[in-house]
Scaffold this active site. Structure first.
Site, PDB file in Angstrom:
ATOM      1  N   CYS A 136       0.802  -1.223   0.000  1.00  0.00           N
ATOM      2  CA  CYS A 136       0.000   0.000   0.000  1.00  0.00           C
ATOM      3  C   CYS A 136       0.838   1.278   0.000  1.00  0.00           C
ATOM      4  O   CYS A 136       0.313   2.365  -0.200  1.00  0.00           O
ATOM      5  CB  CYS A 136      -0.960  -0.001   1.186  1.00  0.00           C
ATOM      6  SG  CYS A 136      -0.142  -0.009   2.800  1.00  0.00           S
ATOM      7  N   HIS A 167      -1.831  11.539  15.731  1.00  0.00           N
ATOM      8  CA  HIS A 167      -2.443  10.762  14.654  1.00  0.00           C
ATOM      9  C   HIS A 167      -1.344   9.935  14.001  1.00  0.00           C
ATOM     10  O   HIS A 167      -0.314  10.462  13.587  1.00  0.00           O
ATOM     11  CB  HIS A 167      -3.083  11.698  13.622  1.00  0.00           C
ATOM     12  CG  HIS A 167      -3.499  11.004  12.366  1.00  0.00           C
ATOM     13  ND1 HIS A 167      -4.608  10.204  12.314  1.00  0.00           N
ATOM     14  CD2 HIS A 167      -2.933  10.976  11.140  1.00  0.00           C
ATOM     15  CE1 HIS A 167      -4.723   9.713  11.075  1.00  0.00           C
ATOM     16  NE2 HIS A 167      -3.704  10.174  10.355  1.00  0.00           N
ATOM     17  N   HIS A 187      -4.380   4.480  10.228  1.00  0.00           N
ATOM     18  CA  HIS A 187      -5.654   3.769  10.345  1.00  0.00           C
ATOM     19  C   HIS A 187      -5.406   2.274  10.455  1.00  0.00           C
ATOM     20  O   HIS A 187      -4.348   1.786  10.061  1.00  0.00           O
ATOM     21  CB  HIS A 187      -6.544   4.065   9.134  1.00  0.00           C
ATOM     22  CG  HIS A 187      -6.981   5.487   9.070  1.00  0.00           C
ATOM     23  ND1 HIS A 187      -6.205   6.468   8.477  1.00  0.00           N
ATOM     24  CD2 HIS A 187      -8.083   6.095   9.542  1.00  0.00           C
ATOM     25  CE1 HIS A 187      -6.840   7.631   8.590  1.00  0.00           C
ATOM     26  NE2 HIS A 187      -7.977   7.430   9.223  1.00  0.00           N
ATOM     27  N   ASP A 222      -7.937  -6.248   6.961  1.00  0.00           N
ATOM     28  CA  ASP A 222      -7.477  -7.018   5.802  1.00  0.00           C
ATOM     29  C   ASP A 222      -6.015  -7.432   5.918  1.00  0.00           C
ATOM     30  O   ASP A 222      -5.322  -7.600   4.923  1.00  0.00           O
ATOM     31  CB  ASP A 222      -7.713  -6.232   4.517  1.00  0.00           C
ATOM     32  CG  ASP A 222      -6.960  -4.905   4.474  1.00  0.00           C
ATOM     33  OD1 ASP A 222      -6.233  -4.582   5.444  1.00  0.00           O
ATOM     34  OD2 ASP A 222      -7.096  -4.179   3.475  1.00  0.00           O
ATOM     35  N   ARG A 243      -4.440  -4.789   9.677  1.00  0.00           N
ATOM     36  CA  ARG A 243      -3.381  -4.044   8.990  1.00  0.00           C
ATOM     37  C   ARG A 243      -3.353  -2.638   9.556  1.00  0.00           C
ATOM     38  O   ARG A 243      -4.190  -1.804   9.251  1.00  0.00           O
ATOM     39  CB  ARG A 243      -3.627  -3.992   7.482  1.00  0.00           C
ATOM     40  CG  ARG A 243      -2.623  -3.097   6.745  1.00  0.00           C
ATOM     41  CD  ARG A 243      -2.780  -3.153   5.224  1.00  0.00           C
ATOM     42  NE  ARG A 243      -4.125  -2.850   4.776  1.00  0.00           N
ATOM     43  CZ  ARG A 243      -4.511  -1.670   4.281  1.00  0.00           C
ATOM     44  NH1 ARG A 243      -3.655  -0.654   4.186  1.00  0.00           N
ATOM     45  NH2 ARG A 243      -5.757  -1.492   3.886  1.00  0.00           N
ATOM     46  N   CYS A 293      -1.993   0.602   9.180  1.00  0.00           N
ATOM     47  CA  CYS A 293      -1.398   1.361   8.080  1.00  0.00           C
ATOM     48  C   CYS A 293      -0.962   2.707   8.661  1.00  0.00           C
ATOM     49  O   CYS A 293      -1.804   3.565   8.963  1.00  0.00           O
ATOM     50  CB  CYS A 293      -2.443   1.515   6.981  1.00  0.00           C
ATOM     51  SG  CYS A 293      -1.832   2.262   5.487  1.00  0.00           S
TER      52      CYS A 293
END
Length: 135
Positions: A70, A107, A110, A114, A122, A124
């Site tokens: 990704c 932050h 996310h 999956d 995951r 990410c």
């Protein structure tokens, strides 16, 4: 980002701006996202520990990192259950689960359902939200 009185690490906006680079500030304090395949660590797989850029809290270990394809560093679990907190994110017409640092509320990115076994998750994560500590 609204101040959360329950966080262990509390700093003023000026203190955050002094500590972080403009890109780190945009991502961690303004809920930004780095472009895929551009941030640090997305293609690094050395052994070590990933810490929060804001407060140095341990977040992820390299043993849980995998190539999700990704363009962001991806992990199947956090280093401890309290390393990160989950928050509903309904921005951009989507419903996602935002991940923040458990101590300073930065932050990070996310989490999606999956990922690989054993968790199927995951995480990410924006590379600019972390600092890598080699083993």
């Amino acid at each position: 980002m609204a101040e959360d009185k329950t966080l262990k690490v509390q700093k003023s906006d000026a203190e955050w701006r002094d500590q972080l680079t403009p890109e780190q500030y945009r991502i961690t304090r303004e809920h930004g996202t780095e472009r895929a395949f551009t941030g640090p660590y997305w293609d690094k797989f050395e052994r070590g520990l990933y810490r929060c850029v804001g407060c140095d809290k341990p977040l992820f270990v390299s043993d849980t990192k995998f190539d999700a394809g990704c363009g962001w560093p991806s992990y199947f679990k956090a280093v401890t259950p309290d390393a990160v907190t989950e928050h509903r994110d309904s921005s951009y017409g989507m419903v996602r689960t935002e991940i923040r640092c458990g101590d300073c509320g930065a932050h990070l990115g996310h989490v999606f359902p999956d990922g690989p076994p054993p968790t199927g998750l995951r995480y990410c994560i924006n590379g600019h939200a972390m600092v890598f500590e080699p083993e």
